[in-house]
Motif scaffolding. Structure first.
Motif, PDB file in Angstrom:
ATOM      1  N   UNK A 154       4.638  10.828   2.497  1.00 40.02           N
ATOM      2  CA  UNK A 154       4.509   9.564   1.763  1.00 40.02           C
ATOM      3  C   UNK A 154       4.622   8.432   2.768  1.00 40.02           C
ATOM      4  N   UNK A 155       3.676   7.513   2.748  1.00 43.65           N
ATOM      5  CA  UNK A 155       3.674   6.358   3.640  1.00 43.65           C
ATOM      6  C   UNK A 155       3.513   5.098   2.810  1.00 43.65           C
ATOM      7  N   UNK A 156       4.228   4.046   3.192  1.00 44.35           N
ATOM      8  CA  UNK A 156       4.120   2.787   2.475  1.00 44.35           C
ATOM      9  C   UNK A 156       4.184   1.632   3.456  1.00 44.35           C
ATOM     10  N   UNK A 157       3.628   0.505   3.043  1.00 44.04           N
ATOM     11  CA  UNK A 157       3.611  -0.680   3.910  1.00 44.04           C
ATOM     12  C   UNK A 157       3.432  -1.923   3.056  1.00 44.04           C
ATOM     13  N   UNK A 158       3.927  -3.044   3.575  1.00 39.64           N
ATOM     14  CA  UNK A 158       3.680  -4.341   2.952  1.00 39.64           C
ATOM     15  C   UNK A 158       2.440  -4.934   3.604  1.00 39.64           C
ATOM     16  N   UNK A 159       1.629  -5.619   2.832  1.00 39.96           N
ATOM     17  CA  UNK A 159       0.377  -6.170   3.361  1.00 39.96           C
ATOM     18  C   UNK A 159       0.593  -7.384   4.246  1.00 39.96           C
ATOM     19  N   UNK A 160       1.577  -8.233   3.934  1.00 45.14           N
ATOM     20  CA  UNK A 160       1.702  -9.507   4.645  1.00 45.14           C
ATOM     21  C   UNK A 160       2.547  -9.444   5.916  1.00 45.14           C
ATOM     22  N   UNK A 161       3.226  -8.324   6.168  1.00 42.56           N
ATOM     23  CA  UNK A 161       3.989  -8.211   7.415  1.00 42.56           C
ATOM     24  C   UNK A 161       3.915  -6.785   7.940  1.00 42.56           C
ATOM     25  N   UNK A 162       4.706  -6.474   8.911  1.00 41.25           N
ATOM     26  CA  UNK A 162       4.608  -5.192   9.594  1.00 41.25           C
ATOM     27  C   UNK A 162       5.668  -4.195   9.126  1.00 41.25           C
ATOM     28  N   UNK A 173       0.858  -1.185   0.000  1.00 40.97           N
ATOM     29  CA  UNK A 173       0.000   0.000   0.000  1.00 40.97           C
ATOM     30  C   UNK A 173       0.897   1.239   0.000  1.00 40.97           C
ATOM     31  N   UNK A 174       0.392   2.337  -0.537  1.00 41.18           N
ATOM     32  CA  UNK A 174       1.158   3.569  -0.631  1.00 41.18           C
ATOM     33  C   UNK A 174       0.187   4.733  -0.492  1.00 41.18           C
ATOM     34  N   UNK A 175       0.521   5.720   0.347  1.00 43.78           N
ATOM     35  CA  UNK A 175      -0.332   6.893   0.551  1.00 43.78           C
ATOM     36  C   UNK A 175       0.490   8.158   0.374  1.00 43.78           C
ATOM     37  N   UNK A 176      -0.150   9.170  -0.198  1.00 44.52           N
ATOM     38  CA  UNK A 176       0.463  10.485  -0.357  1.00 44.52           C
ATOM     39  C   UNK A 176      -0.503  11.494   0.259  1.00 44.52           C
TER      40      UNK A 176
END
Length: 112
Positions: A70-78, A53-56
């Motif tokens: 800008x924020x980003x994350x992987x779905x399957x881990x933290x 996921x990615x947010x601006x």
């Protein structure tokens, strides 16, 4: 001639900002104040891919400076990350948000 072109650009930017404020129902600080300025709602775009996921976000910080977050994350881990960039103006921030959004879409992210 250059001065006239910059004045025309400033007029276009003012109209763009005015249109944004009208479309987003921006609020005024104090309608009776002689130095009233618009407070636009934060601009936020979210993107997703199969695994990330990615947010601006474009907003003002506590010191009244425009920031692009800008924020980003992987779905399957933290695993997560965040980057905050200060910009000179709302218009510069919108240009940065649009450029980042184009890159995200080129890399296969879909708007959320």
């Amino acid at each position: 001639m250059q001065h006239g072109a910059s004045a025309l650009h400033a007029l276009r930017v003012d109209r763009l900002a005015e249109k944004f404020f009208q479309e987003t129902n921006a609020q005024m600080i104090d309608p009776t104040d002689s130095v009233t300025r618009f407070i636009p709602h934060p601009v936020r775009l979210d993107f997703v891919s199969a695994t990330r996921t990615y947010s601006i976000a474009l907003d003002r910080d506590l010191f009244d400076q425009w920031t692009v977050t800008r924020s980003w994350a992987r779905k399957e881990n933290n695993l997560r990350g965040k980057r905050i960039t200060h910009v000179d103006s709302f218009e510069a921030g919108m240009a940065m948000v649009q450029a980042i959004a184009r890159v995200r879409e080129k890399r296969g992210y879909q708007p959320a």
